[in-house]
Motif scaffolding. Structure first.
Motif, PDB file in Angstrom:
ATOM      1  N   PRO A   1       1.088  -1.417   0.112  1.00  0.00           N
ATOM      2  CA  PRO A   1       0.406  -0.195   0.201  1.00  0.00           C
ATOM      3  C   PRO A   1       1.118   1.474  -0.117  1.00  0.00           C
ATOM      4  CG  PRO A   1      -0.219  -1.366   1.731  1.00  0.00           C
ATOM      5  CD  PRO A   1       0.519  -2.295   0.942  1.00  0.00           C
ATOM      6  N   GLN A   2       2.019   0.523   0.479  1.00  0.00           N
ATOM      7  CA  GLN A   2       3.021   2.147   0.488  1.00  0.00           C
ATOM      8  C   GLN A   2       3.133   2.796  -0.682  1.00  0.00           C
ATOM      9  OE1 GLN A   2       5.697   0.616   3.368  1.00  0.00           O
ATOM     10  NE2 GLN A   2       6.066   2.916   4.086  1.00  0.00           N
ATOM     11  N   ILE A   3       2.865   1.631  -1.816  1.00  0.00           N
ATOM     12  CA  ILE A   3       3.580   2.452  -3.160  1.00  0.00           C
ATOM     13  C   ILE A   3       1.563   2.346  -4.045  1.00  0.00           C
ATOM     14  CG2 ILE A   3       5.568   1.763  -3.394  1.00  0.00           C
ATOM     15  CD1 ILE A   3       5.348  -0.497  -4.820  1.00  0.00           C
TER      16      ILE A   3
ATOM     17  N   GLY B   1      10.719   3.276  12.863  1.00  0.00           N
ATOM     18  CA  GLY B   1      10.268   4.309  11.741  1.00  0.00           C
ATOM     19  C   GLY B   1       9.401   3.841   9.984  1.00  0.00           C
ATOM     20  N   CYS B   2       9.382   4.488   9.037  1.00  0.00           N
ATOM     21  CA  CYS B   2       8.460   4.375   8.634  1.00  0.00           C
ATOM     22  C   CYS B   2       8.678   5.172   7.391  1.00  0.00           C
ATOM     23  CB  CYS B   2       7.111   4.672   8.903  1.00  0.00           C
ATOM     24  SG  CYS B   2       6.123   3.790   7.272  1.00  0.00           S
ATOM     25  N   LEU B   3       9.137   4.774   5.883  1.00  0.00           N
ATOM     26  CA  LEU B   3       9.458   5.748   4.808  1.00  0.00           C
ATOM     27  C   LEU B   3       8.260   6.660   4.134  1.00  0.00           C
ATOM     28  CD1 LEU B   3      11.059   3.114   2.089  1.00  0.00           C
ATOM     29  CD2 LEU B   3      12.155   4.811   3.634  1.00  0.00           C
TER      30      LEU B   3
ATOM     31  N   HIS C   1       5.904  -7.379  11.690  1.00  0.00           N
ATOM     32  CA  HIS C   1       5.223  -6.379  12.665  1.00  0.00           C
ATOM     33  C   HIS C   1       4.087  -5.365  11.910  1.00  0.00           C
ATOM     34  CE1 HIS C   1       1.665  -5.521  15.911  1.00  0.00           C
ATOM     35  NE2 HIS C   1       1.709  -6.875  15.754  1.00  0.00           N
ATOM     36  N   HIS C   2       5.986  -4.513  11.652  1.00  0.00           N
ATOM     37  CA  HIS C   2       5.322  -3.195  11.316  1.00  0.00           C
ATOM     38  C   HIS C   2       4.425  -2.869  10.096  1.00  0.00           C
ATOM     39  CE1 HIS C   2       6.873   1.580  10.470  1.00  0.00           C
ATOM     40  NE2 HIS C   2       6.534   0.414   9.265  1.00  0.00           N
ATOM     41  N   GLU C   3       5.072  -3.766   8.719  1.00  0.00           N
ATOM     42  CA  GLU C   3       4.608  -3.777   7.415  1.00  0.00           C
ATOM     43  C   GLU C   3       3.167  -5.137   7.648  1.00  0.00           C
ATOM     44  OE1 GLU C   3       6.676  -2.243   5.329  1.00  0.00           O
ATOM     45  OE2 GLU C   3       8.187  -2.317   7.153  1.00  0.00           O
ATOM     46  N   ILE C   4       3.205  -5.777   8.368  1.00  0.00           N
ATOM     47  CA  ILE C   4       1.660  -6.225   8.288  1.00  0.00           C
ATOM     48  C   ILE C   4       0.534  -5.330   8.777  1.00  0.00           C
ATOM     49  CG2 ILE C   4       0.337  -8.059   9.318  1.00  0.00           C
ATOM     50  CD1 ILE C   4       3.022 -10.047   9.270  1.00  0.00           C
ATOM     51  N   ASP C   5       1.146  -4.830   9.426  1.00  0.00           N
ATOM     52  CA  ASP C   5       0.020  -3.400   9.908  1.00  0.00           C
ATOM     53  C   ASP C   5      -0.362  -2.313   8.757  1.00  0.00           C
ATOM     54  OD1 ASP C   5      -0.186  -3.560  12.694  1.00  0.00           O
ATOM     55  OD2 ASP C   5       0.893  -1.992  12.948  1.00  0.00           O
ATOM     56  N   HIS C   6       0.342  -2.048   7.969  1.00  0.00           N
ATOM     57  CA  HIS C   6       0.393  -1.985   6.953  1.00  0.00           C
ATOM     58  C   HIS C   6      -0.589  -1.914   5.938  1.00  0.00           C
ATOM     59  CE1 HIS C   6       3.258   1.762   6.660  1.00  0.00           C
ATOM     60  NE2 HIS C   6       4.221   1.383   6.647  1.00  0.00           N
ATOM     61  N   LEU C   7      -0.848  -2.953   5.947  1.00  0.00           N
ATOM     62  CA  LEU C   7      -1.805  -3.768   5.088  1.00  0.00           C
ATOM     63  C   LEU C   7      -3.423  -3.706   5.489  1.00  0.00           C
ATOM     64  CD1 LEU C   7      -0.042  -7.610   4.814  1.00  0.00           C
ATOM     65  CD2 LEU C   7      -0.034  -5.406   3.198  1.00  0.00           C
TER      66      LEU C   7
HETATM   67 ZN   LIG Z   1       6.159   1.436   7.526  1.00  0.00          ZN
END
Ligand SMILES: [Zn+2]
Length: 182
Positions: A53-55, A99-101, A141-147
């Motif tokens: 989702p970040q892209i 942190g997050c891009l 965990h951080h990346e799965i949160d994005h989904l």
């Molecule tokens: Zn992130």
């Protein structure tokens, strides 16, 4: 091979908050998405994870680099893809660096599991069932949160746990709380 634009908070909050859909099959389109995610991640030094989702692709695909330390600039592994990652076990919650891009220059401390068992598909479409420990678990965990449209600022309990980093007179990084000067 395409470096895609990373959606930023707050201007793209709507897209970053959208829930992603399950991938039916790891086909050439999904492999193309994985390749774009890797290229985009590799274009950012020190980045260790990115979610579709970040892209602006709302499919349940993330990439993570394992073996990174929490705040040091160490060596870490190459990006690997997790498709339809599902948390089946989580424990050993601890406070760690985050942190997050999508939030350039902003960091924080969040509480996340340091033990995570995840099932899903690898980039060849084969099922996996893996355990991640320590900071690897934090990254996954951080990346799965994005989904699910969850962002790291949602897991920061206190505004004083959010900070930026500047260099001091010796070139050493120092934390600057975002609340300082207010
Ligand atoms: Zn992130």
């Amino acid at each position: 091979m395409t470096v895609r634009k990373i959606l930023l908070y707050t201007e793209h909050e709507k897209e970053l908050r959208k829930k992603s859909s399950y991938v039916r099959r790891v086909d050439h389109k999904v492999r193309g998405l994985i390749a774009d995610l890797k290229d985009t991640l590799n274009a950012h030094s020190n980045a260790i994870g990115l979610a579709a989702p970040q892209i602006n692709s709302h499919q349940r695909v993330v990439i993570v680099c394992l073996g990174a330390g929490s705040e040091e600039d160490d060596e870490h592994g190459p990006p690997i893809a997790l498709v339809n990652p599902k948390i089946v076990e989580a424990g050993d919650e601890r406070r760690d660096f985050d942190g997050c891009l999508s939030f350039p220059g902003l960091y924080g401390e969040t509480i996340r599991p340091h033990h995570l068992r995840v099932t899903g598909l690898d980039e060849a479409g084969k099922p996996f069932d893996r355990v991640y420990e320590g900071f690897d678990a934090v990254v996954v965990h951080h990346e799965i949160d994005h989904l699910d449209g969850v962002l790291f600022i949602d897991r920061v309990k206190d505004i004083n746990d959010l900070y930026t980093v500047r260099q001091d007179e010796h070139g050493e990084p120092v934390r600057v709380p975002i609340t300082s000067g207010k």
